[in-house]
Design a protein around this motif. Structure first.
Motif, PDB file in Angstrom:
ATOM      1  N   LYS A 102       0.824  -1.180  -0.035  1.00  0.00           N
ATOM      2  CA  LYS A 102      -0.049   0.000  -0.041  1.00  0.00           C
ATOM      3  C   LYS A 102       0.964   1.499  -0.035  1.00  0.00           C
ATOM      4  CE  LYS A 102      -4.114   1.600   1.987  1.00  0.00           C
ATOM      5  NZ  LYS A 102      -4.097   2.972   2.236  1.00  0.00           N
ATOM      6  N   ALA A 103       1.684   1.139   0.656  1.00  0.00           N
ATOM      7  CA  ALA A 103       2.807   2.331   0.799  1.00  0.00           C
ATOM      8  C   ALA A 103       3.961   2.394  -0.170  1.00  0.00           C
ATOM      9  CB  ALA A 103       3.667   2.197   2.166  1.00  0.00           C
ATOM     10  N   THR A 104       3.959   1.384  -1.289  1.00  0.00           N
ATOM     11  CA  THR A 104       4.935   1.511  -2.363  1.00  0.00           C
ATOM     12  C   THR A 104       4.395   2.297  -3.642  1.00  0.00           C
ATOM     13  OG1 THR A 104       5.662  -0.773  -1.515  1.00  0.00           O
ATOM     14  CG2 THR A 104       6.137  -0.380  -3.641  1.00  0.00           C
ATOM     15  N   SER A 105       5.338   3.052  -4.059  1.00  0.00           N
ATOM     16  CA  SER A 105       5.042   3.791  -5.056  1.00  0.00           C
ATOM     17  C   SER A 105       5.196   3.035  -6.563  1.00  0.00           C
ATOM     18  CB  SER A 105       5.996   5.170  -5.133  1.00  0.00           C
ATOM     19  OG  SER A 105       7.396   4.791  -5.246  1.00  0.00           O
ATOM     20  N   SER A 106       6.233   2.395  -6.529  1.00  0.00           N
ATOM     21  CA  SER A 106       6.321   1.305  -7.693  1.00  0.00           C
ATOM     22  C   SER A 106       7.311   0.059  -7.397  1.00  0.00           C
ATOM     23  CB  SER A 106       7.025   2.160  -8.633  1.00  0.00           C
ATOM     24  OG  SER A 106       8.265   2.459  -8.674  1.00  0.00           O
ATOM     25  N   LEU A 107       7.277  -0.883  -8.259  1.00  0.00           N
ATOM     26  CA  LEU A 107       8.079  -2.157  -7.882  1.00  0.00           C
ATOM     27  C   LEU A 107       9.236  -2.155  -8.761  1.00  0.00           C
ATOM     28  CD1 LEU A 107       7.706  -4.532  -6.073  1.00  0.00           C
ATOM     29  CD2 LEU A 107       6.412  -5.513  -7.730  1.00  0.00           C
ATOM     30  N   ALA A 108      10.215  -2.600  -8.226  1.00  0.00           N
ATOM     31  CA  ALA A 108      11.196  -2.746  -9.410  1.00  0.00           C
ATOM     32  C   ALA A 108      11.731  -4.285  -9.241  1.00  0.00           C
ATOM     33  CB  ALA A 108      12.808  -2.159  -9.056  1.00  0.00           C
ATOM     34  N   SER A 128      14.089   5.186  -5.390  1.00  0.00           N
ATOM     35  CA  SER A 128      13.986   5.997  -4.033  1.00  0.00           C
ATOM     36  C   SER A 128      13.095   5.233  -3.041  1.00  0.00           C
ATOM     37  CB  SER A 128      12.775   7.165  -4.247  1.00  0.00           C
ATOM     38  OG  SER A 128      11.601   6.720  -4.194  1.00  0.00           O
ATOM     39  N   PRO A 129      13.633   5.402  -1.576  1.00  0.00           N
ATOM     40  CA  PRO A 129      12.929   4.414  -0.592  1.00  0.00           C
ATOM     41  C   PRO A 129      11.373   4.262  -0.787  1.00  0.00           C
ATOM     42  CG  PRO A 129      14.532   6.152   0.328  1.00  0.00           C
ATOM     43  CD  PRO A 129      14.229   6.469  -1.078  1.00  0.00           C
ATOM     44  N   SER A 130      10.699   5.097  -1.661  1.00  0.00           N
ATOM     45  CA  SER A 130       9.214   4.907  -1.467  1.00  0.00           C
ATOM     46  C   SER A 130       8.906   3.627  -2.517  1.00  0.00           C
ATOM     47  CB  SER A 130       8.621   5.879  -1.948  1.00  0.00           C
ATOM     48  OG  SER A 130       8.831   6.040  -3.403  1.00  0.00           O
ATOM     49  N   GLN A 131       9.919   3.040  -3.073  1.00  0.00           N
ATOM     50  CA  GLN A 131       9.937   1.780  -3.913  1.00  0.00           C
ATOM     51  C   GLN A 131      10.220   0.596  -2.865  1.00  0.00           C
ATOM     52  OE1 GLN A 131      12.454   3.737  -6.828  1.00  0.00           O
ATOM     53  NE2 GLN A 131      11.345   2.810  -8.398  1.00  0.00           N
ATOM     54  N   ALA A 132       9.624  -0.382  -3.795  1.00  0.00           N
ATOM     55  CA  ALA A 132      10.060  -2.113  -3.172  1.00  0.00           C
ATOM     56  C   ALA A 132      10.918  -2.451  -4.514  1.00  0.00           C
ATOM     57  CB  ALA A 132       8.871  -2.469  -2.675  1.00  0.00           C
ATOM     58  N   ALA A 133      11.454  -3.313  -3.844  1.00  0.00           N
ATOM     59  CA  ALA A 133      12.292  -4.366  -5.125  1.00  0.00           C
ATOM     60  C   ALA A 133      12.129  -5.918  -4.842  1.00  0.00           C
ATOM     61  CB  ALA A 133      13.745  -3.857  -4.933  1.00  0.00           C
ATOM     62  N   CYS A 186      19.954  -1.879  -4.840  1.00  0.00           N
ATOM     63  CA  CYS A 186      18.764  -1.448  -4.254  1.00  0.00           C
ATOM     64  C   CYS A 186      18.728  -1.371  -2.686  1.00  0.00           C
ATOM     65  CB  CYS A 186      17.610  -2.356  -4.701  1.00  0.00           C
ATOM     66  SG  CYS A 186      17.194  -2.344  -6.437  1.00  0.00           S
ATOM     67  N   LYS A 187      19.339  -2.249  -2.044  1.00  0.00           N
ATOM     68  CA  LYS A 187      19.361  -2.000  -0.587  1.00  0.00           C
ATOM     69  C   LYS A 187      20.022  -0.933  -0.198  1.00  0.00           C
ATOM     70  CE  LYS A 187      19.632  -5.336   3.190  1.00  0.00           C
ATOM     71  NZ  LYS A 187      20.431  -6.550   3.593  1.00  0.00           N
ATOM     72  N   GLY A 238      18.220   2.037  -0.317  1.00  0.00           N
ATOM     73  CA  GLY A 238      17.029   2.237   0.754  1.00  0.00           C
ATOM     74  C   GLY A 238      15.735   1.751   0.373  1.00  0.00           C
ATOM     75  N   LEU A 239      15.692   0.891  -0.592  1.00  0.00           N
ATOM     76  CA  LEU A 239      14.480   0.056  -0.948  1.00  0.00           C
ATOM     77  C   LEU A 239      14.026  -1.044  -0.065  1.00  0.00           C
ATOM     78  CD1 LEU A 239      15.233   1.533  -3.694  1.00  0.00           C
ATOM     79  CD2 LEU A 239      13.861   0.116  -4.869  1.00  0.00           C
ATOM     80  N   LYS A 240      12.908  -1.450   0.212  1.00  0.00           N
ATOM     81  CA  LYS A 240      12.481  -2.540   0.685  1.00  0.00           C
ATOM     82  C   LYS A 240      12.791  -3.678  -0.040  1.00  0.00           C
ATOM     83  CE  LYS A 240       9.795  -4.412   4.359  1.00  0.00           C
ATOM     84  NZ  LYS A 240      10.223  -4.353   5.862  1.00  0.00           N
ATOM     85  N   ILE A 241      13.279  -4.865   0.570  1.00  0.00           N
ATOM     86  CA  ILE A 241      13.580  -5.928  -0.567  1.00  0.00           C
ATOM     87  C   ILE A 241      12.955  -7.270  -0.306  1.00  0.00           C
ATOM     88  CG2 ILE A 241      15.628  -7.349  -1.057  1.00  0.00           C
ATOM     89  CD1 ILE A 241      16.201  -4.268  -1.559  1.00  0.00           C
ATOM     90  N   GLY A 242      12.326  -7.580  -1.280  1.00  0.00           N
ATOM     91  CA  GLY A 242      11.424  -8.820  -1.154  1.00  0.00           C
ATOM     92  C   GLY A 242      12.356  -9.924  -1.941  1.00  0.00           C
ATOM     93  N   ALA A 243      12.308 -11.308  -1.534  1.00  0.00           N
ATOM     94  CA  ALA A 243      13.009 -12.133  -2.405  1.00  0.00           C
ATOM     95  C   ALA A 243      11.993 -13.295  -2.733  1.00  0.00           C
ATOM     96  CB  ALA A 243      14.346 -12.923  -1.608  1.00  0.00           C
TER      97      ALA A 243
END
Ligand code: M6R
Length: 365
Positions: free
Chosen positions: A45-51, A93-98, A117-118, A121-126
């Motif tokens: 919800k807080a993520t502006s875009s996903l890489a 930007s840190p508003s994105q998640a990867a 990405c880390k 400052g992006l949030k990292i999912g694997a």
């Protein structure tokens, strides 16, 4: 242990109904037909875009995921192969998640993209198969694909399990962002729940036809795969699978790109494999198929019952899968693609599980 299969690849293809049900039940609750809360390990919800970044087959799974995240969660996705991603100097930007997708969790370029990405400052999912891997360890959120060990160098069950997990993540993201209704969620989860059973049925249904068609394919020098929408990454996956284990030159193209170049290659010697479920792109893809037919191209048409009834074009072969919901079509349509590559390689006598020049896990750049 290969059980009663000739190769690990064959065993892994036939394991898919079982492992995919493990993948699904980790992220979905079939009593209520809802997406489970564990996908909220990333705050979509807080993520502006996903890489998204990955290599090979994992990248192609990510490409299918892009269509889903954008459609169901209205979340913009930027995706690239990890070897390009890591050097692109993409503004982040840190508003994105990867999200990083890797069966092994050890692929050098994917890991380097993750660290990049880390650092930003992006949030990292694997999305990984091996949970003890470096990529898993260095991520904020791990989404295991539950495929069990994959031994064959050609990725099969990891691909469809990656797709299942990405579908769950996209629907979960849609739920978090309020872009799918509770009713849509229940409906889509219900379709996903039916997938293992449909996969078993399809594997049995198409096996003999795949074997006899492979005899034809094994005589070819080049093969072209075409698809639109989520079938476009599948076309590329079909080509990758065929080339890596049979050494036949194959390319996957977006069907709409046909007339921008590859149409020049069409003749009676190059089969064109058209992947076209009866979805909203069907008529467009069939008109591309028409262009192939008009130039004497031989078509292998992979479609469903509705598609087979709707197209009257002559083909070299038509593979008819059951009519399924759009959300599960990419997984179901992966099966003929995998079996065609597998049987072609078996005919040609190549080392199916250990193709030349390839390693299961690419830990150097
Ligand atoms: O372990 P990974 O998922 O990171 O591996 C990525 C690719 O090396 C892998 O998918 C490769 O393309 C396969 N051999 C394809 O079948």
């Amino acid at each position: 242990d290969k059980g009663n299969h000739r190769h690990f690849m064959e065993k892994e293809i036939y394991e898919q109904p079982e492992v995919i049900s493990h993948a699904l039940s980790r992220y979905m609750d079939f009593a209520s037909n809802t997406i489970s809360d564990n996908i909220n390990a990333i705050d979509f919800k807080a993520t502006s875009s996903l890489a998204i970044s990955a290599c090979g087959t994992a990248y192609l799974a990510g490409l299918v995921g892009k269509y889903w995240f954008e459609r169901y969660a209205r979340l913009p996705v930027e995706i690239d192969v990890a070897s390009e991603f890591r050097y692109r100097e993409m503004p982040l930007s840190p508003s994105q998640a990867a999200l990083f997708i890797s069966q092994s969790g050890e692929t050098a370029d994917t890991l380097a993209s993750l660290r990049y990405c880390k650092d930003k400052g992006l949030k990292i999912g694997a999305v990984v198969n091996v949970r003890e891997s470096t990529i898993a360890r260095e991520s904020d959120a791990i989404f295991p694909i539950m495929a069990g060990p994959e031994i064959g160098v050609a990725s099969t069950k990891a691909f469809t399990c990656q797709l299942a997990v990405l579908a769950a993540l996209a629907l979960g993201a849609g739920k978090a962002r309020g872009t799918i209704s509770a009713e849509q969620e229940r409906e889509l989860v219900r379709h996903l729940a039916e997938m293992p059973r449909i996969m078993s049925r399809v594997l049995n249904l198409i096996q003999p036809q795949m074997e006899s068609l492979s005899r034809e394919l094994s005589k070819c020098r080049d093969v072209l795969y075409l698809g639109r929408g989520t079938s476009f990454p599948l076309a590329m996956e079909g080509a990758l699978k065929l080339k890596e284990i049979s050494y036949i030159h194959a390319e996957g193209y977006a069907a709409g790109e046909l007339k921008h170049g590859p149409i020049a290659l069409i003749d009676e010697n190059m089969p064109v494999i058209v992947i076209a479920p009866f979805d909203r792109f069907f008529d467009k893809t069939v008109s591309n198929m028409q262009e192939v037919a008009a130039r004497g191209g031989r078509i292998i048409f992979i479609t469903d019952e509705a598609g087979a009834a709707a197209s009257k074009l002559p083909t070299m072969a038509t593979i008819v899968l059951p009519d399924v919901n759009e959300i599960i079509a990419p997984m179901i349509f992966s099966l003929p693609i995998q079996l065609l590559a597998y049987h072609t390689a078996v005919f040609m006598g190549t080392d199916v599980d250990q193709p030349r020049n390839l390693a299961k896990s690419v830990t150097v750049e």
